[in-house]
Design a protein around this motif. Sequence first.
Motif, mmCIF file in Angstrom:
data_model
loop_
_atom_site.group_PDB
_atom_site.id
_atom_site.type_symbol
_atom_site.label_atom_id
_atom_site.label_comp_id
_atom_site.label_asym_id
_atom_site.label_seq_id
_atom_site.Cartn_x
_atom_site.Cartn_y
_atom_site.Cartn_z
ATOM 1 N N LEU A 113 0.836 -1.202 0.000
ATOM 2 C CA LEU A 113 0.000 0.000 0.000
ATOM 3 C C LEU A 113 0.872 1.254 0.000
ATOM 4 O O LEU A 113 2.038 1.218 0.381
ATOM 5 C CB LEU A 113 -0.914 0.015 1.238
ATOM 6 N N GLY A 115 2.609 4.425 1.158
ATOM 7 C CA GLY A 115 3.072 4.850 2.479
ATOM 8 C C GLY A 115 3.666 3.724 3.310
ATOM 9 O O GLY A 115 4.178 3.946 4.403
ATOM 10 N N GLY A 117 6.243 2.077 2.714
ATOM 11 C CA GLY A 117 7.701 2.170 2.740
ATOM 12 C C GLY A 117 8.367 1.451 1.577
ATOM 13 O O GLY A 117 9.543 1.088 1.657
ATOM 14 N N LYS A 118 7.625 1.260 0.478
ATOM 15 C CA LYS A 118 8.154 0.543 -0.693
ATOM 16 C C LYS A 118 9.386 1.208 -1.296
ATOM 17 O O LYS A 118 10.397 0.560 -1.510
ATOM 18 C CB LYS A 118 7.088 0.496 -1.799
ATOM 19 N N THR A 119 9.241 2.507 -1.599
ATOM 20 C CA THR A 119 10.336 3.197 -2.278
ATOM 21 C C THR A 119 11.590 3.204 -1.406
ATOM 22 O O THR A 119 12.696 2.937 -1.877
ATOM 23 C CB THR A 119 9.898 4.632 -2.649
ATOM 24 N N LYS A 124 16.868 0.572 0.169
ATOM 25 C CA LYS A 124 17.528 -0.187 1.243
ATOM 26 C C LYS A 124 18.000 -1.544 0.722
ATOM 27 O O LYS A 124 19.127 -1.975 1.000
ATOM 28 C CB LYS A 124 16.549 -0.415 2.409
ATOM 29 N N ARG A 147 2.608 8.783 -9.306
ATOM 30 C CA ARG A 147 3.177 9.822 -8.459
ATOM 31 C C ARG A 147 4.579 10.209 -8.927
ATOM 32 O O ARG A 147 5.558 9.530 -8.606
ATOM 33 C CB ARG A 147 3.231 9.339 -7.003
ATOM 34 N N GLN A 153 11.799 10.620 -5.772
ATOM 35 C CA GLN A 153 12.286 10.087 -4.491
ATOM 36 C C GLN A 153 13.254 8.923 -4.731
ATOM 37 O O GLN A 153 14.319 8.841 -4.112
ATOM 38 C CB GLN A 153 11.086 9.616 -3.661
ATOM 39 N N THR A 254 8.173 -2.983 7.684
ATOM 40 C CA THR A 254 8.829 -1.689 7.881
ATOM 41 C C THR A 254 8.421 -1.015 9.186
ATOM 42 O O THR A 254 7.441 -1.406 9.813
ATOM 43 C CB THR A 254 8.489 -0.723 6.729
ATOM 44 N N LYS A 255 9.167 -0.019 9.563
ATOM 45 C CA LYS A 255 8.880 0.855 10.710
ATOM 46 C C LYS A 255 8.861 0.104 12.039
ATOM 47 O O LYS A 255 8.114 0.439 12.947
ATOM 48 C CB LYS A 255 7.567 1.617 10.477
ATOM 49 N N ASP A 257 11.103 0.309 14.043
ATOM 50 C CA ASP A 257 11.750 1.177 15.034
ATOM 51 C C ASP A 257 10.693 1.893 15.872
ATOM 52 O O ASP A 257 11.007 2.466 16.897
ATOM 53 C CB ASP A 257 12.676 2.187 14.335
ATOM 54 N N GLY A 280 12.521 -3.157 8.347
ATOM 55 C CA GLY A 280 12.995 -1.783 8.257
ATOM 56 C C GLY A 280 12.993 -1.190 9.657
ATOM 57 O O GLY A 280 12.010 -1.301 10.378
ATOM 58 N N VAL A 281 14.131 -0.599 10.045
ATOM 59 C CA VAL A 281 14.217 -0.099 11.415
ATOM 60 C C VAL A 281 14.601 1.382 11.465
ATOM 61 O O VAL A 281 15.236 1.835 12.419
ATOM 62 C CB VAL A 281 15.203 -0.937 12.262
ATOM 63 N N GLU A 283 14.301 5.434 8.920
ATOM 64 C CA GLU A 283 14.080 6.055 7.611
ATOM 65 C C GLU A 283 15.322 5.991 6.722
ATOM 66 O O GLU A 283 15.222 6.000 5.508
ATOM 67 C CB GLU A 283 13.662 7.519 7.789
HETATM 68 P P1 GDP Z 1 5.782 4.061 -0.317
HETATM 69 O O1 GDP Z 1 4.625 4.966 -0.593
HETATM 70 O O2 GDP Z 1 5.329 2.686 0.033
HETATM 71 O O3 GDP Z 1 6.809 4.048 -1.403
HETATM 72 O O4 GDP Z 1 6.486 4.611 1.022
HETATM 73 P P2 GDP Z 1 7.821 5.462 1.236
HETATM 74 O O5 GDP Z 1 9.018 4.646 0.940
HETATM 75 O O6 GDP Z 1 7.700 6.765 0.536
HETATM 76 O O7 GDP Z 1 7.786 5.668 2.830
HETATM 77 C C1 GDP Z 1 6.745 6.372 3.475
HETATM 78 C C2 GDP Z 1 7.298 7.034 4.722
HETATM 79 O O8 GDP Z 1 7.710 6.067 5.668
HETATM 80 C C3 GDP Z 1 8.518 7.888 4.437
HETATM 81 O O9 GDP Z 1 8.444 9.053 5.237
HETATM 82 C C4 GDP Z 1 9.691 7.009 4.898
HETATM 83 O O10 GDP Z 1 10.808 7.743 5.320
HETATM 84 C C5 GDP Z 1 9.054 6.263 6.048
HETATM 85 N N1 GDP Z 1 9.690 4.952 6.315
HETATM 86 C C6 GDP Z 1 9.913 3.932 5.456
HETATM 87 N N2 GDP Z 1 10.484 2.877 6.068
HETATM 88 C C7 GDP Z 1 10.639 3.235 7.371
HETATM 89 C C8 GDP Z 1 11.170 2.554 8.549
HETATM 90 O O11 GDP Z 1 11.612 1.396 8.534
HETATM 91 N N3 GDP Z 1 11.151 3.265 9.724
HETATM 92 C C9 GDP Z 1 10.638 4.545 9.778
HETATM 93 N N4 GDP Z 1 10.653 5.153 10.967
HETATM 94 N N5 GDP Z 1 10.136 5.191 8.718
HETATM 95 C C10 GDP Z 1 10.134 4.562 7.526
#
Ligand code: GDP
Length: 302
Positions: A113, A115, A117-119, A124, A147, A153, A254-255, A257, A280-281, A283
Amino acid sequence: TMLFDSLAGQMSETMRKLQGSDKLTEKNVESSVKEVRRALLDADVNLKVVNSLIKDVKARALGEKVLEGVKPGQQFIKIIYDELARIMGSEATPLARKDASAESPTVILLAGLQGAGKTTAAAKLALYCKSEAKPRRVLLCACDVYRPAAIEQLKTLGASIDTEVFAMGTDVEPERIAREAISYAKKNKFDTVIVDTAGRQVIDTKLMAELKRVKNSVTPDEILLVVDAMTGQEAANLTRAFNDAVGITGAILTKLDGDTRGGAALSVKQVSGRPIKFVGVGEKVEKLEPFYPERMASRILG
Ligand code: GDP
């Protein structure tokens, strides 16, 4: 072990109730089951997943003779821990990599989905692949045609890790971009192509249809679902939808952390049968770690 002691400490009620019994019975495990159930739900493990786990744990525990020198409470916790570790797999699972003699590159497709954290995960993973004992030559591919910011990005992230990004703007179909990226990779001796795809706020048929087309155009060696650990209860539905549509080979959580306990990890594995490969731990682009099921089991229970 240390892990075991810490679990026993967390499950204090379980330990107390089962103190002095020499057998695990329907009656004396009932309150412990409740406590474990609460711990799992607190950790955002999906309700159905919790119920099936508890059923397995009970079936195994009931009537099991308590081993000599082991307290029943300890034995019960051991069973839960074993089941959790069994569900999540016993060790870290490596990322697909074709033989060096292969004519086409290893293709890794990322889905999820918006946001999630794909990109970020694409960059990474690229860095991870470049840093392996036998470093890979990685090409990133930007397929989020909805987008323009996502393409920018990826280019920025790519530049920061000295990795080329293949992009064709937003007017070309993603399946064609992916296909051309593979041809480009073959010509220019890249051995791994990481494809970033579009995401949406919600699961919808258009997103899934597009993902299927991208998949069919490049036959990926790996399709990783990128899941935000904060997704909680919804992780099970999310996994089912993506897995039914394209058949995932694994996931990146992801996230982690954040302060979530990470019950989503259990849901992903239970629903798809596929392992979490990385977490993912943070940004920053180096904040990617292999997934360790044991660590996750204790995080979920704790
Ligand atoms: P996408 O829409 O799936 O491509 O998502 P993005 O890669 O743009 O990430 C969305 C937001 O989540 C961004 O602000 C990233 O910096 C943040 N993010 C991604 N992975 C992590 C993670 O492992 N930890 C934290 N804290 N933030 C993350």
